[in-house]
Write an enzyme that holds these catalytic residues in place. Structure first.
Site, PDB file in Angstrom:
ATOM      1  CE1 TYR A  34      -4.500  -1.791   5.109  1.00  0.00           C
ATOM      2  CE2 TYR A  34      -3.391   0.290   4.639  1.00  0.00           C
ATOM      3  CZ  TYR A  34      -4.044  -0.841   4.194  1.00  0.00           C
ATOM      4  OH  TYR A  34      -4.242  -1.026   2.854  1.00  0.00           O
ATOM      5  CB  SER A  89      -0.909   0.006   1.234  1.00  0.00           C
ATOM      6  OG  SER A  89      -1.530   1.258   1.409  1.00  0.00           O
TER       7      SER A  89
END
Length: 571
Positions: A455, A442
């Site tokens: 995350y 990501s």
């Protein structure tokens, strides 16, 4: 036990060596230049367990007789030798031919002869194209000299420099007599990565190498200057050697025109290491192709028909990626914790031209991933591409995020990738044919944010894991890419969790995030396109979306600015 016999062809004696199971399919192994039948030792030992294996020294090499003139090395005579050996060792049943280097060049002449399919049941070729096919390949590129075609011609010309040298009077024979025959073991070791062994190079190398120069002089210029139309109905397996220093893989482009029953395979090997270091790998490919040819399954899955494994395939980027591969004709193993969603993706893949099967899988369970990998290998084979896509979203500062929440995020986002890389990376390495592992990271991997502690940490770990794994697997020709999307409109926002919130607050945050991602309007199909591009190009890190690319650039130019931005409230 190996037995020797002599077969005469055109007045020349050919030394023929047989071993293995006389009742099994007959496989004839044809060596190249400057080899003898000894180069096939490892392949023959493996195939001999369940096949009747035949090798012979081609004319002018080893224990076979040598023509008295250059004309005696013409392709039509070499093809006649192969048919003479086939008639002698298997008069009542078609044979399977496997050839390498100049053995392949001369075997193409036999395989493309009228009626060859009556005597040759299948043909496996390595590092030796048909000279006629090559002549047409060159003509096509000269007629349409695109930049790509010109690059191919120049690259193959550089690969084939020695062919020009072989045509120079006196030079090539003198080089073999004075130096090359002594230096040949060092050439194999330093350039080919092959450990010299007894019997190879053979004791007759100097004599055979000098004689074999006539193969080039008798055939190269006449055939390339006026190539013939040479199609074949024989099933052909083309084994491309990925690190071949002499034959470029692009030389086989358009081969389907001449061999419509073509199967393509790849071995991560140099020109000679395929036989001398990876004999069992080559034997396995031959064994499989022979079995399918004898069963009438003459068109098996080629390497171009990729086997692709995708986790988290039930929706979003996983589903879009599955459909993108399916449109290219791939076979897909689709895994998701939500089996009905994976099954729906499989149905959609079938509609666009792929073949797909769905599996239920919890990627956080290492034993389950290992079992899944073994199941895929047993049912479909070892995958060519693995996309570790499964992931979950979570928002919360470090102090807000509980240990249980940390565990859940890391189990799926990090350990899920680790499990997939370990299980399938091991299979790919053992297979020895390369592959590609794609890990979904990501932009959060390099874009810090105080509200994404767990995350962002998981995705940063995936990025570094991919970099480390890429370095480790590179010698095995397995490439690793980390895909780093920014804001993409998928349903991850509807399943994301938020630390320190009530159920009502969590629902409101999910709805707000979903609207924001929808307004951004970047579809998962664009991420899928970048994944396919990464598989084609081997790019190791792929930022996707403007913000992902901008953040990566800013992190290099002004990391302090990113740190200050990380303090903002985005949750």
């Amino acid at each position: 036990m190996t037995t020797r016999r002599t077969v005469r062809s055109g007045g020349l004696p050919l030394a023929v060596f047989e071993e293995g199971d006389p009742a099994g399919p007959t496989v004839i192994l044809v060596h190249g230049y400057p080899d003898t039948h000894v180069v096939w030792d490892d392949v023959a030992a493996d195939l001999g367990k369940d096949h009747h294996v035949v090798r012979y020294d081609v004319r002018g090499a080893g224990e076979s007789g040598a023509p008295g003139s250059r004309a005696g090395y013409r392709l039509e005579l070499l093809a006649a030798d192969l048919f003479a050996v086939a008639d002698a060792v298997s008069p009542d049943r078609a044979v399977h031919v496997v050839a390498h280097d100049w053995g392949s060049v001369q075997s193409w002449e036999a395989v493309t002869s009228p009626g060859a399919e009556q005597r040759i049941a299948s043909y496996t070729t390595m590092s030796g194209p048909s000279l006629d096919h090559t002549g047409h390949w060159i003509r096509h590129r000269l007629r349409r000299p695109t930049p790509r075609h010109l690059r191919q011609l120049l690259r193959q010309g550089a690969h084939s420099w020695y062919i020009t040298a072989f045509h120079l009077p006196f030079l090539a024979p003198a080089a073999w007599r004075l130096w090359l025959s002594r230096a040949w073991p060092r050439v194999l070791r330093d350039l080919e990565g092959v450990t010299p062994r007894p019997g190879h190079p053979q004791p007759t190398l100097k004599r055979d190498a000098v004689r074999g120069i006539e193969l080039y002089r008798a055939n190269m210029r006449p055939t390339l200057r006026e190539p013939r139309e040479r199609p074949t109905e024989v099933p052909v397996q083309l084994v491309t050697l990925a690190r071949d220093h002499y034959v470029g893989e692009f030389l086989s482009e358009g081969l389907e025109r001449w061999a419509p029953r073509l199967t393509r395979r790849t071995v991560d090997a140099t020109h000679w290491s395929a036989l001398l270091e990876q004999g069992p790998v080559v034997a396995g490919m031959v064994r499989d192709f022979v079995a399918r040819a004898d069963a009438g399954e003459t068109q098996g899955p080629s390497d171009s028909e990729q086997l692709v494994v995708i986790t988290g395939a039930g929706s979003g980027i996983g589903r879009a990626t599955a459909l993108a591969f399916a449109e290219q004709g791939a076979t897909l193993a689709l895994a998701d914790l939500d089996l009905p969603s994976a099954e729906r993706t499989a149905e959609l893949c079938e509609l666009v031209g792929g073949r797909a099967r769905a599996y239920r899988l919890d990627v956080g369970d290492g034993a389950a991933v290992d079992a899944f990998a073994q199941q895929v290998a047993a049912q479909h084979g070892v995958p060519d591409v693995v996309v570790n896509n499964a992931g979950i979203g979570h928002s919360g500062t470090f102090l807000q995020t509980t240990e249980k929440e940390w565990q859940r995020v890391l189990d799926v986002n990090l350990w899920g990738v680790i499990h997939g890389c370990r299980a399938f990376g091991t299979l790919m390495t053992e297979r020895g044919r390369g592959g590609h592992i794609v890990n979904l990271a990501s932009a959060a991997a390099y874009l810090p944010a105080k509200a994404l502690a767990a995350y962002a940490t998981s995705k940063a770990a995936v990025l570094m894991l991919s970099e480390c794994l890429g370095a480790e697997l590179a010698p095995h020709r397995i490439r690793v890419s980390a895909i780093c999307p920014g804001i993409v409109s998928t349903n991850i926002t509807r399943t994301s969790t938020f630390s320190g919130t009530t159920s009502a607050e969590q629902a409101a945050k999910r709805e707000r995030a979903t609207r924001m991602y929808a307004r951004r309007g970047f579809p998962p199909e664009k991420v899928a396109a970048e994944i396919l591009r990464a598989v084609r190009t081997g790019k190791p890190v792929v930022p996707v979306t403007f913000e992902a690319k901008a953040a990566r650039l800013l992190g290099r130019l002004s990391p302090g600015l990113l740190r200050r931005a990380a303090r903002l409230d985005i949750g």
